[in-house]
Write a protein that holds these residues in place. Structure first.
Motif, PDB file in Angstrom:
ATOM      1  N   PHE A  56      -3.240   3.917   5.570  1.00  0.00           N
ATOM      2  CA  PHE A  56      -2.632   5.205   5.234  1.00  0.00           C
ATOM      3  C   PHE A  56      -1.792   5.723   6.395  1.00  0.00           C
ATOM      4  O   PHE A  56      -0.735   6.317   6.192  1.00  0.00           O
ATOM      5  N   ASN A 101      -8.250   3.101   6.628  1.00  0.00           N
ATOM      6  CA  ASN A 101      -7.622   4.327   7.095  1.00  0.00           C
ATOM      7  C   ASN A 101      -6.284   4.044   7.760  1.00  0.00           C
ATOM      8  O   ASN A 101      -5.317   4.801   7.592  1.00  0.00           O
ATOM      9  N   TRP A 145       0.829  -1.203   0.000  1.00  0.00           N
ATOM     10  CA  TRP A 145       0.000   0.000   0.000  1.00  0.00           C
ATOM     11  C   TRP A 145       0.859   1.248   0.000  1.00  0.00           C
ATOM     12  O   TRP A 145       0.555   2.243  -0.668  1.00  0.00           O
ATOM     13  N   ALA A 167      -4.452   7.367  -4.590  1.00  0.00           N
ATOM     14  CA  ALA A 167      -4.425   7.163  -3.138  1.00  0.00           C
ATOM     15  C   ALA A 167      -5.242   8.237  -2.431  1.00  0.00           C
ATOM     16  O   ALA A 167      -5.968   7.958  -1.475  1.00  0.00           O
ATOM     17  N   ALA A 168      -5.146   9.470  -2.911  1.00  0.00           N
ATOM     18  CA  ALA A 168      -5.913  10.558  -2.298  1.00  0.00           C
ATOM     19  C   ALA A 168      -7.404  10.336  -2.467  1.00  0.00           C
ATOM     20  O   ALA A 168      -8.203  10.674  -1.581  1.00  0.00           O
ATOM     21  N   GLY A 225     -12.373   8.845   4.577  1.00  0.00           N
ATOM     22  CA  GLY A 225     -12.627   9.865   5.598  1.00  0.00           C
ATOM     23  C   GLY A 225     -14.079  10.299   5.623  1.00  0.00           C
ATOM     24  O   GLY A 225     -14.694  10.423   6.692  1.00  0.00           O
ATOM     25  N   VAL A 271       0.766   4.357  -2.600  1.00  0.00           N
ATOM     26  CA  VAL A 271       0.568   5.755  -2.199  1.00  0.00           C
ATOM     27  C   VAL A 271       1.654   6.650  -2.790  1.00  0.00           C
ATOM     28  O   VAL A 271       1.387   7.767  -3.250  1.00  0.00           O
ATOM     29  N   HIS A 290      -8.367   7.846   0.142  1.00  0.00           N
ATOM     30  CA  HIS A 290      -8.275   8.419   1.484  1.00  0.00           C
ATOM     31  C   HIS A 290      -9.435   9.366   1.775  1.00  0.00           C
ATOM     32  O   HIS A 290     -10.045   9.338   2.862  1.00  0.00           O
ATOM     33  N   SER A 291      -9.771  10.168   0.790  1.00  0.00           N
ATOM     34  CA  SER A 291     -10.864  11.122   1.015  1.00  0.00           C
ATOM     35  C   SER A 291     -12.198  10.394   1.124  1.00  0.00           C
ATOM     36  O   SER A 291     -13.066  10.759   1.926  1.00  0.00           O
TER      37      SER A 291
END
Lengths: 208, 495
Positions: B492, B489, B447, B458-459, B466, B451, B462-463
């Motif tokens: 990351f 999560n 992972w 990856a963003a 979240g 990233v 992640h978003s």
């Protein structure tokens, strides 16, 4: 096997998708257009389906449009029927079937509750169901392999366990064009949900 | 003879041509013997018809036996070919001489000399001569010259040319006509006596090969190209030898990210003919024909037919890796969980495929596995993480690790899906997260590499994670969705 589990889910999803498509004689693009027109007629709700469980739209009905149903809704009324798979992914496997069911229902409600409140709806009522399976006497006998249960035997153990609650109905209200619009979210059967709107202004509703 | 009888005789003589013409028209037309394609008759219509009509029907590569048979039908006697290049052997060229004695209006010997490829027994060239007894100054020779000048007997010498392909346009027309799905060669090659074919033959005799139309020309599928070219005596540039290749594999030339089938031929005047057909990977569909004659080339777009399975699914054609020529072109079908062999075949073929073709195939396979079946996907009703996980599951179901090893896959996915971060993220999830029981495990090193290598994808993940963690924050910590999102999560956080 995990692969078999996902394969079953994949095939089930494929099967449900195929079943939903059975009544439709139009092309795939035409069905998409039908659904789009119907969803746009829900008083400006910007629809989004949940992350999990995997849910599809079984039917949609408004006065001006319909999707996978021959019924059109009466003036002021809208109806959306959803159908889904009873899973939240691999992490559901750790739960008992009753707890898993409650988790699925609560996840679904959490998503739509947030959606409706974002769209300006105010929740006015909430009802809960019990996900714990409670057997009748005959079923208990069958499960326990006994021809007859004593009157005071532990047949009530399961019945005395606390409920596993989940939201099976919620009502919302919103004022739209000086009219109170009522939205009802209901867990219909084990894997279907129905969302209905009442009191919308006549004709296609304007976007929010 | 009375005047009346003379008048009747003259009338009969005058009517004779008309009667003959009507009788001729009433007889069903049939292509002249020895000519397979009546269009050739049009293009050789000005050729001399003597010497058994050889200048109408002979062609390069014609079987020596067929040449001899045609000439025998006209009264020639053919002798066994004798070597003219010295010695026997597969590389030698033989002469076959066929002779015929004619006595009217002058006794003479007609000879046809055919040069035969000793190895294949095929015609390479031919010429014909007519000789009269006596010397150059003999009366017979002078009479013969007189008759030849007026065209009343055959020319003293004839270089057989047959159907000459002297322009690149003619070659393109010849090849396009051979490829036509409902053309003469497909419809009437076997049975030319049907009414439709008889009418078709008459049309072709009257106008020859059809001109090239505007736009793409209808053509059959890749598997029919070789047999179509063979009908007009264009053979594969490289013969297929016994090997372990699947029967349906094609020998292709790879150039400019295209696959080509090459065919070569000649005419009797020595023109070297080359026809190449470009095949698209999807369906192996013929998309272009290039005819080459000398230094000239002519490209013609084709609207070929894609190859499909019996159930209607498309085949895909990919060339093997390497620099050898030609290379094997292998057929693939999209992986289907109902047919596990499709995964195995993908795993066998894709890693050994020409690198320039792999990204396109990977994209096709992933798009096939992750295709949006329902209107919900088309309307974008699902969160991005739902689609990412859906595609990741599809990749696992497709056993992507069998046909796209991780490191190779990382490069290819990034290249093939530059504008699709969701699919890139799905690939990372499929390769970095194991479907372990009871809890899937994310390889944090894997992972981390994802990233670093692909911050955009990856963003996105992640978003999404979240946002969903916020949405489901009120659910119990042990709720499957919170467990799932926390695990993602955490991957990351460990970076």
């Amino acid at each position: 096997m995990k692969t078999n589990h996902h394969l079953r889910l994949f095939l089930k999803r494929f099967t449900w998708s195929a079943m939903l498509m059975l009544p439709a004689i139009a092309s795939a693009d035409a069905r998409t257009d039908q659904l789009k027109r119907c969803l746009q007629d829900f008083g400006g709700i910007e629809w989004m389906l949940p992350y999990q469980p995997p849910i599809h739209i079984r039917s949609c009905a408004s006065p001006a449009a319909s999707y996978d149903t021959s019924d059109k809704a009466a003036d002021g009324r809208r109806s959306l029927e959803l159908i889904g798979e009873l899973t939240l992914g691999a992490d559901t496997d750790r739960l008992s079937s009753d707890n898993a069911y409650a988790a699925i229902q609560n996840a679904t409600f959490t998503h739509f509750d947030a959606l409706f409140r974002r769209q300006g709806y105010r929740r006015t009522a909430l009802e809960h169901g019990d996900a714990r399976t409670r057997y009748d006497m005959n079923t208990l006998r069958m499960l326990h392999g006994m021809s007859a249960l004593p009157e005071n035997a532990n047949q009530g153990t399961r019945q005395e366990l606390p409920p596993i609650p989940f939201v099976n109905l919620a009502r919302y209200v919103r004022t739209l064009a000086d009219r109170d619009v009522t939205l009802t979210y209901k867990a219909d059967m084990r894997n279907t949900w129905r969302i209905t709107l009442e009191g919308l202004p006549p004709g296609p509703a304007a976007a929010r | 003879m009375s005047r009346r009888r003379v008048g009747f005789l003259l009338l009969a003589l005058a009517a004779l041509p008309a009667v003959l013409y009507v009788a001729r028209s009433a007889i069903p037309d049939a292509p002249p013997p020895g000519i397979v394609d009546p269009a050739i008759t049009f293009h050789t219509r000005t050729h001399d018809s003597r010497y058994g009509g050889i200048d109408h029907w002979a062609y390069y590569g014609m079987k020596a036996e067929a040449v001899a048979e045609r000439l025998r039908e006209d009264g020639y006697v053919c002798v066994l070919p004798r070597s003219s290049a010295g010695g026997e052997g597969p590389s030698s060229v033989h002469d076959m001489v066929c002779e015929k004695q004619v006595h009217w209006p002058l006794s003479r010997t007609l000879s046809v000399r055919a040069r035969i490829d000793g190895m294949r027994g095929r015609l390479l060239g031919a010429s014909a001569t007519s000789e009269v007894a006596g010397g150059e100054q003999s009366i017979r020779k002078r009479i013969a010259d007189f008759l030849r000048k007026r065209g009343w007997i055959e020319p003293g010498q004839l270089q057989v040319t047959g159907f000459e392909v002297d322009t690149v346009d003619t070659l393109a027309r010849l090849a396009a006509d051979a490829l036509a799905p409902n053309g003469w060669h497909r419809s009437c090659d076997e049975d030319r006596s049907t009414p439709a074919c008889t009418a078709y033959a008459r049309q072709r005799r009257g106008s020859g090969l059809p001109p090239l139309p505007q736009g793409a020309i209808a053509a059959g599928g890749a598997m029919a190209i070789a047999s179509a070219m063979e009908r007009v005596r264009l053979l594969p540039s490289v013969s297929r030898t016994a090997n372990n290749l699947p029967e349906d594999s094609l020998l292709v030339r790879v150039a400019d990210q295209k696959m080509w089938l090459d065919f070569v031929g000649r005419d009797l005047t020595g023109h070297a003919l080359t026809v190449s057909v470009a095949l698209d990977s999807e369906g192996g569909t013929p998309v272009q024909l290039v005819a080459t004659l000398g230094t000239e080339s002519k490209a013609v777009p084709l609207a070929g037919t894609p190859r499909r399975t019996n159930s209607g699914a498309l085949f895909y054609l990919v060339p093997e890796a390497g620099t050898q020529h030609p290379r094997a072109g292998r057929w693939l079908t999209m992986p289907n969980e109902r047919y596990p062999g499709t995964f195995t075949r993908l795993a066998e073929v894709l890693p050994n495929t020409d690198p320039t073709f792999i990204p396109g195939m990977v994209k096709t396979v992933i798009a096939h596995m992750a295709q949006a079946d329902g209107p919900e996907e088309r309307l974008g009703l699902y969160p991005a993480l739902h689609l990412i996980e859906q595609r990741a599951n599809a990749l696992r179901l497709a056993h992507a690790e069998l046909w796209l090893p991780r490191d190779q896959g990382n490069r290819l996915i990034k290249q093939a899906f530059q504008d699709d971060p969701a699919t890139r993220a799905a690939w990372a999830l499929a390769t970095c997260e194991s479907a372990a029981k009871p809890t899937p495990v994310i390889d944090t090193n894997c992972w981390l590499r994802f990233v670093i290598a692909d911050p955009d994808a990856a963003a996105l993940v992640h978003s999404e994670v979240g946002a969903l963690q916020l949405l489901y924050a009120e659910l119990a910590p042990t709720h499957p969705l919170r467990v799932r999102l926390n695990r993602l999560n955490d991957a990351f956080l460990r970076d």
